[in-house]
Motif scaffolding. Structure first.
Motif, PDB file in Angstrom:
ATOM      1  N   ARG A 251       0.773  -1.167   0.347  1.00 46.43           N
ATOM      2  CA  ARG A 251      -0.048   0.039   0.007  1.00 46.43           C
ATOM      3  C   ARG A 251       0.884   1.226   0.080  1.00 46.43           C
ATOM      4  NH1 ARG A 251      -3.227  -3.272   3.431  1.00 46.43           N
ATOM      5  NH2 ARG A 251      -2.138  -2.640   5.318  1.00 46.43           N
ATOM      6  N   LYS A 254       2.149   1.714  -3.532  1.00 44.51           N
ATOM      7  CA  LYS A 254       1.217   2.372  -4.449  1.00 44.51           C
ATOM      8  C   LYS A 254       0.892   3.962  -3.995  1.00 44.51           C
ATOM      9  CE  LYS A 254      -3.388   1.290  -6.196  1.00 44.51           C
ATOM     10  NZ  LYS A 254      -4.567   0.359  -6.033  1.00 44.51           N
ATOM     11  N   GLU A 255       0.639   4.057  -2.509  1.00 42.32           N
ATOM     12  CA  GLU A 255       0.466   5.610  -2.348  1.00 42.32           C
ATOM     13  C   GLU A 255       1.307   6.670  -2.685  1.00 42.32           C
ATOM     14  OE1 GLU A 255      -0.759   8.126   1.868  1.00 42.32           O
ATOM     15  OE2 GLU A 255      -0.475   6.010   1.927  1.00 42.32           O
ATOM     16  N   GLU A 274      -0.735 -11.046  -4.998  1.00 41.09           N
ATOM     17  CA  GLU A 274      -0.529  -9.533  -4.608  1.00 41.09           C
ATOM     18  C   GLU A 274       1.044  -9.129  -4.864  1.00 41.09           C
ATOM     19  OE1 GLU A 274      -4.189 -11.158  -2.217  1.00 41.09           O
ATOM     20  OE2 GLU A 274      -2.033 -11.752  -2.974  1.00 41.09           O
TER      21      GLU A 274
END
Length: 404
Positions: A251, A254-255, A274
């Motif tokens: 995460r 991606k952020e 994933e």
């Protein structure tokens, strides 16, 4: 014990006499099998070395005059350890030689590996005797941001062997960070703290780009380093072992559009889809790491599972609390072979793949013309328990001739 590695008496003392002048001999390495890692293995292969570089590789090559000849059962590229703290962590495991983790603050990305590295540390020679010729070493896991890593050779050249002063910045996600600092005490708090610092680095980077120098902020080494991570100048090496922490790393990537390398990854086998979808490489824990704490659900098969899925996998030597502070890279990859990894996949996991991960694949990781002459000679199959590393060559120089 009988050695298969034999030094040919082609040239005495490595020196030839031509026209009354001494000429330093070059090296030819002959192997019954040569794994170049740049194609199929070569039977009766020869590697010619000149001026520290690989001059030629092929089957049954003619050896020029004045070349010193070494012979072996099997020849491979020198091993590349993609993540270690060798040189910051010392072989004796006493406070004086343990410089890999600063415990005064949990976020210190500005700490440089080169400022703590001891080129005379005995542990460097120990890993070299086991075939490791390139290391990506620096600050260890255990802090939200523990510091930087650098790439260098293990030869006896001190800082002259440096390849890159900063390859990555090391981060750790998970409850283990709380063992070293008052805060954070939970993974959620750790990620929140890191996100806040990354956001501050975004603002800092924008202000530093102001064309009006008078409006730029004072230099901040912490934010400057994190800005380098945000821009992709440095890779983010994120140690995360539990599945929820691995997802936290994905995460974050991606952020903030981070170029990350997943490290440790004890429960990566639960998140194969994933990790593959994220397109990131994994430096897995040493296969034989002890199963406790965040490594409770570790598996011998993790490397094989990830490799089968097409995920780039490197195997690391790891961080041990006991002497000699680092595991044997070859042994760890051998256990991966015993648990489902194909032999050439395991060899790639300690040669070509880590060289790409640390950005040094143009120089090391395979036996190709023009690359650094980092070579390991074996008296048998590298993944057999009864085989030994018997000669190690770094940058064209024979550094070790002791069967280990």
């Amino acid at each position: 014990m009988k050695k298969y590695i034999q030094l040919s008496a082609v040239i005495l003392a490595g020196v030839a006499i031509l026209g009354g002048q001494q000429v330093i001999a070059q090296i030819a390495v002959k192997g019954e099998t040569v794994y170049t890692m740049a194609g199929t293995p070569i039977k009766n292969g020869v590697v010619l070395i000149k001026d520290g570089k690989i001059e030629a590789v092929g089957a049954n090559l003619q050896v020029p005059q004045n070349y010193k000849v070494y012979s072996a059962k099997v020849i491979t590229p020198g091993f590349v350890d993609a993540h270690t703290s060798v040189g910051l962590a010392g072989i004796y495991n006493v406070p004086a030689d343990q410089q890999q983790l600063e415990k005064t603050a949990p976020i210190q990305p500005e700490l440089r590996a080169i400022d703590a590295y001891n080129p005379n540390e005995e542990l460097i020679g120990w890993v070299r005797k086991h075939g490791v010729t390139t290391i990506n070493t620096g600050h260890a896991p255990g802090a939200i941001a523990s510091g930087q890593l650098m790439a260098l050779k293990t030869s006896d050249g001190g800082f002259n062997t440096l390849l890159d002063t900063t390859t990555m910045v090391a981060f750790t996600l998970g409850s283990s960070v709380g063992e070293n600092y008052n805060s954070p005490k939970t993974p959620a708090k750790g990620i929140a703290m890191l996100r806040s610092e990354l956001q501050a680095a975004q603002v800092y980077s924008k202000k530093m780009g102001n064309v009006d120098a008078s409006k730029r902020p004072d230099r901040n080494l912490k934010l400057e380093t994190l800005a380098g991570v945000l821009s992709g100048k440095y890779k983010a090496l994120i140690t995360a072992n539990k599945a929820q922490d691995i997802m936290g790393a994905l995460r974050l990537a991606k952020e903030f559009n981070l170029n990350i390398v997943l490290d440790g990854a004890a429960e990566a086998y639960l998140l194969v889809d994933e990790i593959k979808a994220a397109g990131i490489p994994v430096i897995v824990h040493p296969t034989m790491s002890r199963a406790y704490g965040e490594n409770k659900n570790i598996s011998f098969e993790t490397a094989a599972i990830l490799a089968k899925a097409g995920i780039p996998v490197a195997i690391q030597s790891g961080f041990e609390a006991y002497v000699p502070r680092a595991r044997v890279l070859l042994f760890e990859s051998s256990v991966a072979v015993a648990n489902g990894m194909q032999p050439e996949q395991a060899l790639a996991a300690i040669t070509t793949t880590p060289s790409k991960i640390i950005g040094q694949d143009k120089r090391v990781g395979s036996l190709e013309k023009g690359k650094d002459a980092d070579i390991v000679l074996f008296d048998g199959d590298p993944f057999e328990y009864t085989s030994h590393v018997c000669t190690v060559i770094v940058d064209g120089k024979v550094i070790s001739e002791e069967c280990m």
